[in-house]
Every structure is written in C-alpha cells, then in structure tokens.
Design a protein around this motif. Structure first.
Motif, short mmCIF file in Angstrom:
data_model
loop_
_atom_site.label_atom_id
_atom_site.label_comp_id
_atom_site.label_asym_id
_atom_site.label_seq_id
_atom_site.Cartn_x
_atom_site.Cartn_y
_atom_site.Cartn_z
N ILE A 230 -38.24 -46.63 84.62
CA ILE A 230 -39.46 -46.16 84.35
C ILE A 230 -39.56 -46.33 82.98
O ILE A 230 -39.40 -45.23 82.26
CB ILE A 230 -39.93 -44.64 84.94
N GLU A 232 -42.04 -46.38 80.52
CA GLU A 232 -42.97 -45.51 79.57
C GLU A 232 -42.57 -43.86 79.84
O GLU A 232 -42.38 -43.48 80.97
CB GLU A 232 -44.28 -45.63 80.09
N SER A 235 -44.96 -41.96 82.06
CA SER A 235 -44.87 -42.40 83.49
C SER A 235 -43.70 -41.65 84.02
O SER A 235 -43.72 -41.10 85.05
CB SER A 235 -44.85 -44.02 83.73
N ARG A 236 -42.65 -41.59 83.31
CA ARG A 236 -41.40 -40.79 83.67
C ARG A 236 -41.81 -39.05 83.97
O ARG A 236 -41.45 -38.84 84.88
CB ARG A 236 -40.19 -40.89 82.62
N THR A 238 -44.82 -37.87 84.54
CA THR A 238 -45.48 -38.17 85.89
C THR A 238 -44.89 -37.90 87.11
O THR A 238 -44.72 -37.41 88.17
CB THR A 238 -46.61 -39.09 85.91
N ALA A 239 -43.65 -39.06 87.03
CA ALA A 239 -42.79 -39.13 88.19
C ALA A 239 -42.02 -37.80 88.41
O ALA A 239 -41.85 -37.39 89.75
CB ALA A 239 -41.81 -40.47 87.91
#
Length: 516
Positions: A230, A232, A235-236, A238-239
């Motif tokens: 991942i 960005e 994004s990490r 968020t994950a």
C-alpha cells in the motif's frame, strides 16, 4: 442448548484461527526474494521469518549475544578457519533434509560468487571469506584469507542464510550445475528453513508467510501473515482503521496522532539503525573542489530538519557511527557540523561560480525524503548555493551527471564496516560507481581498521578515516529516521534492537496476539 453451545464453540474456534493470521500494509515490497543478493531497505523486511543462518543473535538485545541456529556449536581451528557443527533434523520448506552439502553450497555461492548480484554482495562485505568445505555429514569449516576479527558477525549475515542445493540447481537448465538462471528462479520461488514458508509471492505486491510445522525451533506464533503493498501513507492508515490491515509500516511522526487517537490502535517506533544521507559526486566537474562539498554540508541545519520532519524523534549524528556498534561507537568525533558562516567562507574560497547544483530525490521511497531535499536546497540558498530538487524514480547514483542526491546508508551489521565501510571502503560500491575516490593512504588506513584485532587500533584507524571524509566529503549523514509502525492494540509487536533495519520479525517471542 446443546446446539447453541456447539455453535458458540465453533465460532470461538474460528475466531481463534482468524486471530492467528495478520495482514501487514507495507509501503514497498521487493521484486524478488533472495537473501544472498538483497541488501535493500525494502528487502530486509522479509527474510528473517523464512531463512536461517548458522549463527544467530538474541535480537531483543542491543549488544550482540551469539546463539546457535543451524549450527549448534563453533570454534576456531586456527587463525583462518572456523569449524561448525550442524544441527541435525533440520528440514527445508520443500521437505528436503538440510545437509552439510546445502550449507557448503549456500556459503560458497557467496564466497566464490559467479552470479553478478552475488559478486557485488560478496565483494562489499565477504571479500575475506575464501571457501566453505564439508568435513563430514554434520561438520563444515569456513576458511578466510586473513585472520578475521568479525567472525560471528559475518557468519550471521542475511547474505549467508542457508538455501537448498538440489532444489535450487533444478530450477533451470542442468540440475547438476548452479547456473544464473537457477538463482533468478529461486528469487521468485524461495525456500528456506525458517518458521514460516513463503507460500505465495507476487513480486512488488504481496508476500504470504505460512507456519512451517516442521521448523526445527520454537513454533511460529502465527498461522499466516500476509504482507501487501500500500504505497501511500494515507491509504495505509485508512487500511489500518478499516481493518484491511492489522499492522502498517513507514508512518511519519506527523501522522502518529491520527493513529494514536483511535482507541483501538497504537504505534510503535524507534530511531532506525540507518542513516538518511546526502551523497555528493566528488568527480562531477562542478564539485571536484572539496570546499564546495564542505560548504554544501555545513549549510544544512540537520537539527532543524529533525524538528521539522521528525518532531525531534530522529537522531542527528556527529560522525558515522551508531550506538549499536558498541565500542566502535564514537559520538565524541565531530566529523559533521552545521556552520553556515564557515560554509560562506569556504564557498568564497572555492571555485564555485554560481552554477546550479541538482539534488535528486526519490518521490516516495524514503519517508520525508522529498521534504528534506526541498529544505536542504533552501538552506543552501541562505549561504549562496543555487540548488534545485529533481524528483525522479530513477537511481542516479552511478551516473556521471549525478551532483547530489538522497540515499540511505543502513547498518547491514553492527560494526562501522557494516555501515560506512560497505559503501565507502576502497573499491566499494561508491568508488565503483565513480562518485568517490580513494588512494594508497586511504587504503592503508582502511586495512588497519578492517583487520586489526585490537579494538583500540580499529578505533584509531576509524578516526583517521572520518578525518579524510571531513576534509573531502562524499556523504553527509542527515539523521537516523524515527520510523513507526501502526497496529491494532491487540497486537504485541515492536522492532527489536538487535535486528538490521525494518525486519518484520514474526518468530516466537517477537509477536503475540491478544485474542490467541
């Protein structure tokens, strides 16, 4: 009621099984997995779960404490020979028994390297190692050219992890001969002896570890660990918040509050055993004058970079050593300093005539790398250096057009040889790439540092090396970055101080899940 109890029990069992698996969201994943050829920051994450060395260390401790691994005991037969007794009953992930032949094959693929990537790794850290020989089914000897002051350190390197001979040779071409194609194929289908087998590998995208029940040591605590790319940071995070990932890597300090504010999440971090550095091409026509490079270095306020980019959590070094190096750590040396007035004086005395100095930087590989490059060129401007940041995916470190760029200099093993030396030894990667020069005097100092068995003699020689670097600088260590990992609170994991940078260690004792 009986049906309800059975259903509840089944749900608990399913929950327990699920709890034994984790997903890691990583900023980057390697395009290949071969511990012999790899020495990248990205690659270093992935090997310790699946491969073993002959000698290991207690990674929970900063000071080296050597422990048996695939060898149960070892001794020096003479000044240039170490004999090791091999552990019996060890199996590779493909079911083959580990033998003395596998050990000799694994070591000699590096000591007597012919595959080009192995040749590079052998030259920059294993050049003193001549060969491994089989004495009997459970005994091998390792022979060196000169008495070796770093025996255990260099026998425990990632690059000499043990792989299966027959399996590797059969991957392409003649199954009786080790060919380049075999090693290329191995890097896409790796097999080791560690507590987790690599059950799936999608280059650059995914690594899946599965518990190896025939492991010779303590049982792996996880049934499965999946690492997905991942790239960005947002994004990490968020994950992690949505449950797509249980652990995420490479979180900058200014993002930590986003994670720690969530009652279900936490962060772990440390000043990583590597330097983010600025390298300079001493052979570029516009940078041949060392006073220009001295000015470039002295203009940089590394403490300010630390405060602005790392919230003061990074470590700014005075010289090129780390606490992990024990007696060879010499923070009293003043190799690198911030002195803008001196920078202006040096610039006025130099051949600098206002030409633009280009600073190359990867866009995402290094946490805060582009921000640091931009700040550095602004600091240059304050002393009269015209700079420009060139953000590029390309590695320009071997280009004659290189002027300056961001890079990292990890601690590949706990000695100045394992950090500074791997890069700036005579005929090492920096000189081989054409951006650094050595001479007979430098080589003589290096030999005293590298091979003296007396620690004080090694320290004295290293002081001389650092003085050479100060006078004619090819590199400026900016800081040891404070790297952080985000995770769910039910996970007990943190980077261990005895590891090289970024290792995702999921072995017994290194990770625990609250639900399991």
């Amino acid at each position: 009621m009986k049906t309800l109890l059975m259903t509840t029990a089944a749900a608990l069992l399913a929950s327990s099984a699920l709890a034994q698996s984790i997903t890691v969201g990583a900023a980057n994943i390697s395009d290949y997995l071969d511990p012999g050829r790899d020495h990248s920051n990205v690659g270093s994450q992935f090997y310790y779960n699946s491969f073993d060395t002959l000698i290991d260390r207690d990674h929970s401790k900063l000071e080296p404490e050597w422990v048996p691994a695939l060898a149960t005991e070892w001794r020096l037969v003479d000044d240039t020979t170490m004999e090791l007794k091999l552990r019996e009953g060890v199996k590779f992930h493909n079911g083959e028994d580990m033998t003395a032949d596998d050990v000799v094959f694994s070591l000699n693929r590096m000591y007597q390297a012919t595959f080009a990537p192995y040749v590079v790794r052998s030259k920059d850290r294993l050049a003193n190692f001549a060969e491994a020989v089989k004495i009997d089914d459970h005994t091998v000897q390792i022979k060196v050219e000169r008495p070796e002051p770093l025996w255990e350190t260099l026998v425990s390197l990632q690059q000499v992890m043990i792989i299966p001979e027959d399996y590797t040779k059969a991957l392409s071409g003649d199954p009786d001969v080790a060919e380049d194609g075999d090693f290329e194929a191995f890097s896409l289908a790796p097999v080791g002896t560690g507590p987790y087998a690599i059950s799936e590998f999608v280059p650059g995208q995914k690594v899946v570890y599965s518990r190896f029940d025939a492991f010779w040591g303590d049982r792996a605590p996880l049934e499965q660990a999946t690492v997905i790319r991942i790239p960005e940071t947002a994004s990490r995070i968020t994950a992690l918040k949505t449950g797509e990932a249980d652990i995420v890597t490479n979180i900058a300090p200014d993002q930590l509050d986003l994670i720690n504010a969530d009652p279900n999440l936490k962060t772990e971090g440390s000043a990583t055993a590597l330097f983010h550095v600025m390298i300079m091409n001493v052979n570029h026509p516009n940078l041949v004058d060392p006073k220009i490079r001295q000015a470039m270095s002295m203009a940089i306020d590394r403490d300010l970079l630390n405060e602005a980019l790392w919230l003061g959590k990074a470590i700014v070094p005075s010289t090129h050593t780390m606490a992990e190096m024990g007696e060879l750590h010499m923070p009293e040396l003043d190799t690198f300093e911030y002195n803008p007035e001196k920078a202006r004086e040096l610039l006025a005395e130099s051949s600098y005539d206002g030409e633009e100095i280009v600073f190359d930087a990867y866009p995402v590989y290094y946490t805060n790398g582009v921000l640091a490059a931009q700040a550095i060129t602004e600091m240059w401007a304050e002393v009269g250096i015209k700079g420009r940041v060139n953000v590029t995916e390309q590695w320009t470190g071997a280009s004659p057009e290189l002027m300056a760029r961001s890079w990292s200099n990890p601690m590949y093993f706990a000695d100045p040889f394992g950090s500074f030396g791997v890069m700036w030894a005579p005929n090492g990667p920096s000189e081989g790439s054409g951006r650094f020069n050595t001479d007979a005097e430098y080589a003589a100092i290096w030999e005293r540092f590298r091979f003296s068995e007396d620690v004080e003699a090694r320290k004295a020689a290293y002081v001389e090396l650092m003085d050479r670097i100060k006078q004619d600088p090819p590199v400026l260590p900016l800081y040891r970055p404070f790297e952080s990992w985000g995770m769910h609170k039910g996970i007990d994991w943190a980077p261990q101080p005895g590891h090289i940078p970024y290792v995702l260690d999921f072995r017994a004792g290194a990770i625990a899940l609250a639900d399991s």
